[in-house]
Design an enzyme around this catalytic site. Structure first.
Site, PDB file in Angstrom:
ATOM      1  N   HIS A  11       0.818  -1.209   0.000  1.00 61.23           N
ATOM      2  CA  HIS A  11       0.000   0.000   0.000  1.00 61.23           C
ATOM      3  C   HIS A  11       0.858   1.269   0.000  1.00 61.23           C
ATOM      4  CE1 HIS A  11       0.959   0.928   4.195  1.00 61.23           C
ATOM      5  NE2 HIS A  11       0.816  -0.365   4.449  1.00 61.23           N
ATOM      6  N   GLU A  86      -2.308  -7.074   7.434  1.00 59.82           N
ATOM      7  CA  GLU A  86      -1.030  -7.029   8.149  1.00 59.82           C
ATOM      8  C   GLU A  86      -1.107  -7.911   9.398  1.00 59.82           C
ATOM      9  OE1 GLU A  86       2.011  -6.996   8.286  1.00 59.82           O
ATOM     10  OE2 GLU A  86       2.439  -4.928   7.701  1.00 59.82           O
TER      11      GLU A  86
END
Length: 214
Positions: A11, A86
């Protein structure tokens, strides 16, 4: 040979990345620079005429918004999944890498030691995180054998995919960086994984930050 290719995209930048603050599952948005990075990355993929068959993204907003830049340029819809999140860093989430050693010294040392079983008080152990990422990656691979998959995720998640593809031990010290909005390529030939290219940021207008989530 039926090769399945993955282009792994981290990202774009967030304010917590800039502050070197551990994000984990905390749902932090992209900052202005991160939005630009996502656009630069998507335009670069269009420029090289990347032919991909499917787009996957983590459901956390920083990944989903990065994937949105790809959706808009290529006219596709991303498949969103929690499996690409994550690592949950438990009590360390929200702390900077400067504050964590002072506020949570014991937990920080456990984190640095890469203890495979410790969940950092309510988070995910490295072992469970690895199992989640590997299971998610294998599920996607089996659903798209022989295809090219574009996948937007997070620093530690993509680094874990590198460990899978390179047979690096979970307890081994991290050896690769995963900069914001970088392109990272791995593939599977039906019998084994391989790392093809890593940490490409040539499409970005300025330097990108490495991940700090170890």
């Amino acid at each position: 040979m039926n090769i399945t290719r993955f282009c792994l995209v981290r990202h774009g930048e967030t304010d917590w990345n800039v502050a070197r603050r551990l994000q984990g599952h905390t749902d932090i948005d992209l900052n202005t620079h991160g939005v630009k990075q996502a656009q630069q990355m998507a335009k670069a993929l269009k420029r090289i005429n990347l032919q991909f068959d499917v787009l996957y993204t983590s459901d956390l907003v920083r990944a989903a918004k990065t994937a949105k830049a790809i959706e808009e340029i290529f006219g596709v819809d991303a498949i969103t999944t929690e499996a690409l999140r994550e690592r949950h860093l438990g009590a360390l989430q929200g702390l900077t890498i400067i504050d964590a050693p002072n506020l949570e010294p014991e937990l920080w040392n456990i984190h640095l030691s890469r203890n495979l079983e410790h969940d950092l008080r309510g988070g995910e152990s490295i072992k469970r995180f690895a199992e989640r990422i590997h299971r998610g990656l294998e599920t996607i691979r089996m659903q798209h054998l022989g295809k090219t998959i574009l996948l937007v995720s997070h620093g530690s998640a993509i680094e874990m995919m590198y460990r899978l593809a390179s047979n690096q031990a979970l307890e081994a010290e991290r050896t690769v960086s995963v900069p914001n909005a970088s392109l990272n390529w791995i593939s599977h030939d039906g019998s084994s994984w391989k790392v093809d290219r890593w940490a490409d940021t040539s499409h970005l207008a300025s330097l990108a930050l490495d991940n700090v989530d170890l």
